[in-house]
Design a protein around this motif. Structure first.
Motif, PDB file in Angstrom:
ATOM      1  N   LYS B 281       0.751  -1.070  -0.302  1.00 39.25           N
ATOM      2  CA  LYS B 281       0.089   0.014  -0.664  1.00 39.25           C
ATOM      3  C   LYS B 281       0.788   1.114   0.124  1.00 39.25           C
ATOM      4  O   LYS B 281       0.179   2.623  -0.221  1.00 39.25           O
ATOM      5  CB  LYS B 281      -1.095   0.118   1.077  1.00 39.25           C
ATOM      6  N   SER B 287      -2.537   1.798  -6.209  1.00 36.00           N
ATOM      7  CA  SER B 287      -4.599   2.274  -5.804  1.00 36.00           C
ATOM      8  C   SER B 287      -5.570   0.963  -6.618  1.00 36.00           C
ATOM      9  O   SER B 287      -5.280   1.860  -7.900  1.00 36.00           O
ATOM     10  CB  SER B 287      -5.000   3.368  -5.427  1.00 36.00           C
ATOM     11  N   ASP B 347      -7.224  -1.846  11.343  1.00 32.06           N
ATOM     12  CA  ASP B 347      -7.602  -0.753  10.817  1.00 32.06           C
ATOM     13  C   ASP B 347      -6.306   0.081  10.858  1.00 32.06           C
ATOM     14  O   ASP B 347      -5.659   0.641   9.711  1.00 32.06           O
ATOM     15  CB  ASP B 347      -8.874   0.033  11.333  1.00 32.06           C
ATOM     16  N   THR B 350      -3.445  -3.008  10.186  1.00 30.46           N
ATOM     17  CA  THR B 350      -3.790  -4.630   8.902  1.00 30.46           C
ATOM     18  C   THR B 350      -3.096  -5.575   9.746  1.00 30.46           C
ATOM     19  O   THR B 350      -2.357  -6.413   9.160  1.00 30.46           O
ATOM     20  CB  THR B 350      -3.401  -4.611   8.147  1.00 30.46           C
ATOM     21  N   ASN B 363     -14.714  -3.353  10.799  1.00 24.42           N
ATOM     22  CA  ASN B 363     -13.433  -3.152  10.262  1.00 24.42           C
ATOM     23  C   ASN B 363     -12.879  -4.188   9.317  1.00 24.42           C
ATOM     24  O   ASN B 363     -12.746  -4.749   7.914  1.00 24.42           O
ATOM     25  CB  ASN B 363     -12.112  -3.327  10.472  1.00 24.42           C
ATOM     26  N   TYR B 364     -13.784  -6.149   9.622  1.00 25.70           N
ATOM     27  CA  TYR B 364     -13.113  -6.606   8.607  1.00 25.70           C
ATOM     28  C   TYR B 364     -14.194  -7.034   7.038  1.00 25.70           C
ATOM     29  O   TYR B 364     -13.973  -7.342   6.551  1.00 25.70           O
ATOM     30  CB  TYR B 364     -12.819  -7.719   9.491  1.00 25.70           C
ATOM     31  N   LYS B 366     -15.053  -4.530   5.668  1.00 21.95           N
ATOM     32  CA  LYS B 366     -15.065  -2.960   4.995  1.00 21.95           C
ATOM     33  C   LYS B 366     -14.535  -3.354   4.108  1.00 21.95           C
ATOM     34  O   LYS B 366     -13.107  -3.776   3.704  1.00 21.95           O
ATOM     35  CB  LYS B 366     -14.423  -2.218   5.738  1.00 21.95           C
ATOM     36  N   ASN B 368     -12.186  -2.054   1.019  1.00 17.89           N
ATOM     37  CA  ASN B 368     -10.582  -1.980   0.510  1.00 17.89           C
ATOM     38  C   ASN B 368     -10.206  -1.846  -0.137  1.00 17.89           C
ATOM     39  O   ASN B 368     -10.208  -2.148  -1.756  1.00 17.89           O
ATOM     40  CB  ASN B 368      -9.536  -2.435   1.237  1.00 17.89           C
ATOM     41  N   GLU B 369     -10.277  -0.032  -0.778  1.00 20.31           N
ATOM     42  CA  GLU B 369      -9.890   1.036  -1.966  1.00 20.31           C
ATOM     43  C   GLU B 369      -8.783   0.551  -2.509  1.00 20.31           C
ATOM     44  O   GLU B 369      -8.646  -0.165  -3.466  1.00 20.31           O
ATOM     45  CB  GLU B 369     -10.242   2.015  -1.793  1.00 20.31           C
ATOM     46  N   GLU B 375     -13.695  -6.830  -0.127  1.00 18.47           N
ATOM     47  CA  GLU B 375     -13.187  -6.941   1.455  1.00 18.47           C
ATOM     48  C   GLU B 375     -12.003  -7.751   2.570  1.00 18.47           C
ATOM     49  O   GLU B 375     -12.054  -8.788   2.738  1.00 18.47           O
ATOM     50  CB  GLU B 375     -14.249  -7.954   1.537  1.00 18.47           C
ATOM     51  N   LEU B 376     -11.364  -7.631   1.807  1.00 14.28           N
ATOM     52  CA  LEU B 376      -9.727  -7.911   2.140  1.00 14.28           C
ATOM     53  C   LEU B 376      -9.540  -8.625   3.876  1.00 14.28           C
ATOM     54  O   LEU B 376      -8.939 -10.504   3.407  1.00 14.28           O
ATOM     55  CB  LEU B 376      -8.618  -6.691   2.283  1.00 14.28           C
ATOM     56  N   PHE B 377     -10.076  -8.439   4.496  1.00 16.60           N
ATOM     57  CA  PHE B 377      -9.909  -8.587   6.431  1.00 16.60           C
ATOM     58  C   PHE B 377     -11.055 -10.126   5.963  1.00 16.60           C
ATOM     59  O   PHE B 377     -10.567 -11.440   6.844  1.00 16.60           O
ATOM     60  CB  PHE B 377     -10.406  -7.808   6.879  1.00 16.60           C
TER      61      PHE B 377
END
Lengths: 281, 433
Positions: B281, B287, B347, B350, B363-364, B366, B368-369, B375-377
């Motif tokens: 990142k 991005s 958050d 990571t 947050n899991y 969420k 991820n842009e 939903e990465l997590f």
């Protein structure tokens, strides 16, 4: 100059230039990296950036206590160097000047200690020093004190050997003359020997200061609390990370390199003279 | 320099072990460094990760226990190892921490050598709350000594734009196998001129990951060295060799180049632990171009699944330092159970937690842009629960030092079976098995 000599000259210069670049490049890279953010460093950017103040801010605001570590390192290095000069040079001088039967045996024994790797001494030393903590007075050199790092560095086999070798070139007639003039043994050492051997001392100062400045293993295990840590320990702590901040690390490295670099530049001439062992009597 | 340091530490550790064997009854036990009864010290490495986690945990704990004093010290992992070894083997507890972070690969070694030094934690945590592969390493003789912390769950991080240019879609990356992965790599190389991934010949973590995906390790379930008859290892080495021979991998020699290749856009993907995400990142300009797929499995190996792990650590309590109850209470209320903490750490650093319930945190789920709205997590958490458990044994790194040579020999053309047989004997001799 003949044509052949000219070509030879050019070749020599080219070789020297290449070698210079090779030796200077790491320093150049270090300074460049200190002025760039971490991501530029990993990208391999080789131009100066404008990120130095940011890196410096991150470094100072991190809870690694960089300034404090710098102070500790400086304190330890200066005291160690001063004491080592007095103790080791006196020992080297004595080994050369005073003759007696067991002298060489004792000296061999001292040299032998050079052969033992420090790692082998680590645990016995650690236990010894942890016992110092329980004794009045000695507690000043127990674990977790600056004293513990200083005390083991002031009389090293290398320095004693170095001073003894160089004392060989010291004209013994000077000592005889001083004795006849009525100087005591200590005064001969302090007022005749020390000033004459300036360049030897200079070389020893540079070597000792650098060794102390870069010393890693013993401070690592002897210094327990975070506020006692020295620079190499802090730098090491920065290194192990999933996402290291190379910009900040390099800034820290640049600052840590300064004292030894300055010392070396100032004493370069004497250092070389001392290493080659010339005495201007 | 590193080599020198390493040699020194290894030699020292050997010495220490022998001293430890002499059994020392030092009388300065409990001359505790923490003079204050309400103070504990924590040692960990990685300022941007473990230290931040410890700090957030501290803040949470202080809310309910304002009298407690918690000191957090950053130290390199090698330094922690050296200091623990020296102090524990001479039974000198001055300045030791109450809580220390230990890497999973090393924890069995510590627990075997110094079981008496660690506090049992069965009463403050429930093993079932954590990913099963993590709870295989934090116990010995049926007693639990560690609180599992970060997941080293592996995944395939890849550049969607480059994969598409090569004629593949994100669909192709699902249920990925190494064979397919290499096939895509060749296409990427041909169409875009970029390499598929990096490969560091001195680091065979990739082989380690592949082995674990098949539930195997350098050691078998009983902790005995298992090299010459290890089918998963053979399969993994074959794939490794195929990758080198495929001509679509970029050779690197250190971490710096590894991250650099990603940030520079020189490679289309990386298969490694989830902890690489923050490094990826760092390159803002990429991005939205990244996505994450499962870890590739080995098609030739029936046991292999689409999940594995690399790295990861756990928190341990040193019981002879003092203030054990406070240390345990701290862990109990933070890393052993606190879902809010895990959620917030997802958050801020990571962190992919190995606490199963953490995946319920907001947050899991969420999007991820940076990773194209994925939903990465929740994906990483799901794969964490699928990682096969293996016994890491006592000497992972010592074995791997030798195995790196073996793998290089095989990649260079040596016969697999005879090389592995030879190294089985060498390794057994080296670690005194």
């Amino acid at each position: 100059m003949t044509k052949q000599a000219k070509i030879l000259n050019i070749v020599q210069y080219i070789v020297l230039i290449i070698l210079t670049i090779i030796s200077v490049f790491p320093f150049f890279w270090m300074i460049v990296a200190a002025t760039n953010p971490s991501v530029e460093v990993t990208k391999g950017t080789l131009t100066f950036g404008s990120y130095f103040t940011e890196n410096l801010k991150t470094l100072l605001s991190s809870d690694l206590q960089f300034i404090n570590a710098f102070k500790n390192s400086l304190f330890i290095a200066v005291i160690t160097t001063t004491l080592a000069m007095i103790v080791s040079s006196a020992a080297g001088y004595a080994f050369e000047v005073y003759k007696n039967k067991t002298r060489d045996k004792v000296f061999n024994f001292v040299l032998l200690s050079m052969m033992v790797p420090f790692a082998a001494l680590m645990v016995p030393l650690f236990r010894l020093f942890s016992n110092f903590n329980k004794v009045p007075v000695l507690e000043n050199i127990g674990l977790n004190t600056n004293g513990s790092v200083i005390i083991i560095a002031i009389a090293t086999a290398f320095l004693i050997f170095f001073f003894r070798q160089n004392t060989r070139t010291f004209p013994k007639d000077l000592i005889e003359a001083a004795r006849i003039d009525g100087l005591g043994e200590f005064e001969i050492f302090a007022r005749i020997y020390m000033p004459t051997m300036k360049s030897t001392y200079a070389a020893a100062v540079v070597v000792t200061f650098m060794t102390s400045w870069n010393n890693y293993l013993w401070p690592l295990i002897a210094l327990q609390s975070p506020e006692k840590r020295t620079l190499p320990l802090i730098l090491s702590a920065m290194g192990s990370s999933y996402t290291p901040d190379y910009g900040m690390m390099m800034t820290a490295v640049v600052i840590s390199t300064l004292p030894t670099a300055l010392l070396f530049f100032f004493m370069q001439k004497q250092f070389v003279a001392g290493m080659t062992g010339s005495v201007k009597g | 320099m590193r080599v020198k340091k390493f040699l020194a530490i290894t030699l020292a550790s050997t010495m220490l072990m022998s001293v430890a064997a002499c059994g020392s009854t030092d009388d300065n036990k409990n001359s505790a460094s923490a003079t204050d009864e309400n103070s504990i010290t924590i040692w960990a490495w990685d300022e941007a990760f473990n230290i931040k986690a410890a700090q957030e945990a501290k803040d949470i704990y202080l809310e309910t226990n304002p009298d407690a004093e918690i000191n957090i010290v950053t130290m390199a992992q090698d330094d922690i190892v050296a200091k623990l070894n020296t102090s524990l083997s001479s039974s000198s507890y001055d300045g030791l921490p109450n809580i220390v972070l230990i890497e999973d690969y090393k924890s069995q070694g510590y627990l075997t050598s110094y079981e008496d030094e660690f506090a049992e934690l069965s009463d403050i945590m429930n093993q079932d709350d954590f990913a099963s592969y993590k709870t295989a390493v934090n116990q010995i003789n049926g007693k639990v000594y560690g609180i599992p912390f970060d997941s080293g769950v592996t995944a395939t991080f890849y550049r969607t734009d480059l994969i598409e240019q090569a004629g593949y879609t994100t669909e192709d990356m699902k249920n990925l196998t190494w064979e397919k992965y290499i096939e895509i790599g060749k296409a990427v190389k041909e169409k875009t001129g970029k390499d598929l991934c990096t490969l560091d010949p001195s680091d065979i973590g990739q082989i380690r990951m592949m082995m674990q995906s098949a539930g195997a390790w350098y050691t078998d379930a009983d902790g005995k060295v298992s090299i010459s008859n290890n089918q998963a290892l053979k399969d993994a080495i074959k794939i490794y060799k195929d990758m080198v021979d495929s001509g679509c991998v970029k050779q690197i020699s250190d971490w710096d180049q590894f991250v650099g290749a990603l940030n520079n856009g020189e490679v289309a993907s990386v298969v490694t632990g989830c902890w690489i995400a923050p490094s990826i990142k760092m390159a803002d300009d990429q991005s939205g171009k990244w996505a994450v797929a499962e870890f590739p499995k080995m098609a030739a190996n029936e046991d292999s699944v689409n999940a594995s792990s690399i790295g990861g650590a756990g928190w341990y309590v040193l019981k002879n330092v003092g203030n054990t109850e406070l240390a345990k209470d701290f862990l109990k209320n933070t890393f052993a159970s606190n879902i809010e903490l895990m959620n917030s750490l997802a958050d801020s650093i990571t962190l992919v937690s190995t606490l199963n319930a953490a995946s319920e945190g907001e947050n899991y789920s969420k999007a991820n842009e940076f990773f194209g709205g994925q939903e990465l997590f929740s994906d990483l958490a799901k794969w964490t629960s699928e990682v096969p458990s293996v016994n890491y044994g006592l000497n992972t790194y010592a074995i791997e030092d030798l195995m790196t040579e073996a793998v290089q020999a095989i990649v260079g053309g040596a016969d697999v079976d005879s090389t592995l047989t030879e190294y089985q004997a060498q390794i057994e001799a080296a670690i005194g098995a």
